[in-house]
Design a protein around this motif. Structure first.
Motif: not given
Length: 627
Positions: A407-412
């Motif tokens: 669920k915790n998907i974001s950009l580095k």
């Protein structure tokens, strides 16, 4: 009926000759010339046979008078033929006039004058090394004077016709027509010798010098010599002459020398050149290449005329694109590396522990790091820029976790956010999307972004009207409160065609690509340049994608190559390197030699359809005439 069929056949042959030349860009091949000559001859026979007797005489007079110009155009490679042609043409014309009993003294004066001119020009051949000027002048002067003689002969012919025919109006019309013919031929002669122009209808203008080549030639202050070391039997001689003539016609400073290394051994030993070598010389600089293309010759000119070269440092150690990667690796920079060599740049890769000693770098390049840079590396880059360094930062949007089920998907974070903020740039930390229409699929939403809307800046000015291509892009925004100067280089399309997506979970897990309230509708900037004066001038370029310089995208879209090299040209202060470069030819899947290619083309595309057309039209005409 025979002459009518001959005229139709001649028109078809001549048309196919023009078609062959247009499709192959070959005009000096025996097959093409035979189609032209045969077609013109057949049409000429038909036209002359169809005219009444006086017009037949007029046509023969002007064809004879212009034979020198026609033969000069066909055989301009043979120097010795130039002096023989005027003498032959004069002799034939003299016999022609005597046959029709034109004894006017002015005609003989003209003959003597022409003969004197030829002798003077022949003597000039012995006194000058530039035989092309003398021989072209010979052909030009002979053609013009012979046209004057033809005009006088036509006048006498028409006056005789007037005495035999009581219809004075018809004679006056014939006289006017003869004058018009003379003027037309004179104009053709003058323009064909004194002016040069060509029309290039190829998609990438492959038969025209590019902006880079033209700009380089325009800046030449002294003579530049291109020496082509090619044996007499070398099949590349016609191609070499065609390519180098583009340079010669573009600048008076360019000198072309065709050298047979077997004959002129002193020259070949002096330049240490062998068959197939091209030596470009400017002042005391010489550069040898064997690349017989505009790209190869222009890069050779660039190397002998450049005053200095910049040293590039590619940062490594954080998953960046690999400068030394293999050609089959789509994320390799091996194709770009060849371009850097051609442009005269020197380069090296540096690891994170070498950044502190990167002061010798003219330009620092950070191309697509996949990991967050450590604080000490970011600080070292900040110090480099603070001292007047130049930098290129190509920063892809990188996901924190490739497993889409989480669920915790974001950009580095890149680790460069603060450094770039200090120099007037903010990273969007989003993914730019574009709506497009694909055949058989309809409307699609893709992460491939087309660069077409360019700002006003030297980097992108040459690219206006041309497309660049990017894949996986984040937006890049110039700071409004930056004390230096910011430039938006490239923006995405507007009118709902593009938008940013910052919620990666919504995009990748929920499969919802539609823009939300937090997203930005296009046009959205994704390439920004900034500069600031301090103790030293600092310049940086930030683009929200690194893949555009990878092997995959540079080979599929060569204007990406121009964009990156233009950035280097601006940062290194070399304005001559901000341009559009010669386009590369893409190799075909089937490898055929020149003879095989010509044979297949002539048989399949030209001969078979032409034979069918000739047979069909002539058969139809014969049946129609017979009722």
């Amino acid at each position: 009926m025979l002459y009518q069929c001959l005229g139709i056949s001649g028109a078809i042959l001549f048309f196919y000759g023009l078609l062959t030349a247009a499709l192959t860009n070959i005009t000096d091949d025996w097959f093409v010339r035979s189609l032209w000559i045969t077609g013109l001859f057949c049409m000429a026979v038909f036209v002359v046979k169809s005219l009444d007797r006086i017009w037949q005489k007029l046509v023969l007079i002007f064809v004879t008078a212009n034979a020198i110009w026609i033969l000069y155009a066909l055989f301009h490679d043979v120097d010795t033929i130039y002096l023989a042609l005027p003498l032959c043409a004069l002799g034939i014309f003299f016999l022609f006039l005597n046959k029709f009993k034109y004894r006017n003294i002015s005609v003989y004066i003209i003959f003597i004058s022409i003969f004197g001119i030829i002798l003077v020009l022949a003597l000039g051949l012995k006194l000058t090394t530039d035989t092309s000027i003398v021989t072209s002048t010979t052909a030009m002067a002979g053609a013009i004077i012979l046209n004057i003689a033809a005009f006088l002969a036509s006048k006498n012919l028409l006056l005789e016709e007037k005495q035999e025919d009581e219809k004075f109006t018809k004679s006056i019309i014939s006289y006017v027509y003869a004058t018009i013919i003379f003027i037309v031929f004179a104009i053709i002669n003058v323009l064909s010798q004194d002016f040069y122009h060509q029309w290039d209808i190829t998609k990438n203008k492959l038969n025209t010098l590019t902006v880079q080549s033209s700009d380089l030639l325009a800046k030449l202050e002294d003579p530049l010599t291109i020496r082509l070391f090619l044996k007499e039997a070398n099949q590349l001689r016609p191609q070499a002459k065609m390519i180098t003539n583009l340079y010669k016609n573009a600048s008076d400073s360019v000198v072309i020398e065709m050298i047979d290394p077997d004959v002129e051994k002193f020259q070949s030993e002096k330049f240490q050149a062998k068959d197939g070598d091209i030596v470009v010389s400017y002042h005391d600089q010489n550069y040898t290449t064997q690349t017989l293309t505009e790209e190869g010759i222009t890069q050779a000119i660039l190397k002998v005329t450049s005053q200095n070269s910049s040293h590039l440092c590619f940062m490594m150690g954080h998953g960046e694109l690999d400068l030394e990667g293999p050609e089959e690796d789509i994320r390799s920079l091996s194709t770009l590396k060849k371009g850097l060599d051609n442009e005269g740049y020197t380069y090296e890769t540096i690891q994170n522990n070498q950044i502190l000693g990167s002061e010798h770098c003219s330009v620092l390049i950070v191309a697509g790091p996949q990991q967050t840079l450590p604080i000490q590396d970011a600080q070292a880059i900040g110090n480099f820029l603070q001292k007047g360094g130049r930098g290129i930062f190509l920063l892809d949007p990188v996901f924190t976790n490739p497993n889409l089920g989480e669920k915790n998907i974001s950009l580095k974070l890149t680790g460069l956010e603060k450094v770039l903020f200090d120099w007037g740039v903010e990273l969007g930390r989003n993914l730019l999307l574009q709506r497009t229409i694909e055949m058989f699929k309809g409307e699609q939403i893709v992460s491939q972004i087309t660069g077409f809307q360019y700002g006003n800046h030297p980097i992108v000015d040459p690219l206006k009207g041309k497309q660049t291509l990017f894949d996986g892009v984040q937006s890049i925004h110039p700071r409004d409160d930056f004390e230096g100067t910011t430039y938006s280089l490239i923006e995405s399309f507007g009118n709902g065609a593009t938008w940013t997506k910052s919620n990666m979970k919504e995009l990748l897990v929920d499969q919802n690509a539609d823009p939300s309230e937090a997203d930005i509708l296009g046009p959205v900037p994704f390439a920004v340049a900034t500069e600031k004066e301090g103790d030293a001038k600092t310049q940086i370029v930030v683009i929200g994608d690194a893949d555009f310089i990878s092997n995959e995208l540079i080979l599929s879209n060569e204007y990406n190559y121009d964009l990156f090299l233009n950035i280097l040209g601006w940062l290194s202060g070399e304005q001559s390197k901000i341009t559009i470069r010669p386009k590369l030819f893409q190799a075909s899947a089937i490898e055929l030699d020149e003879h095989q290619t010509k044979t297949i083309f002539y048989v399949a595309v030209i001969l078979l359809p032409m034979i069918v057309l000739l047979f069909g039209i002539n058969l139809w005409w014969i049946r129609r005439r017979r009722g």
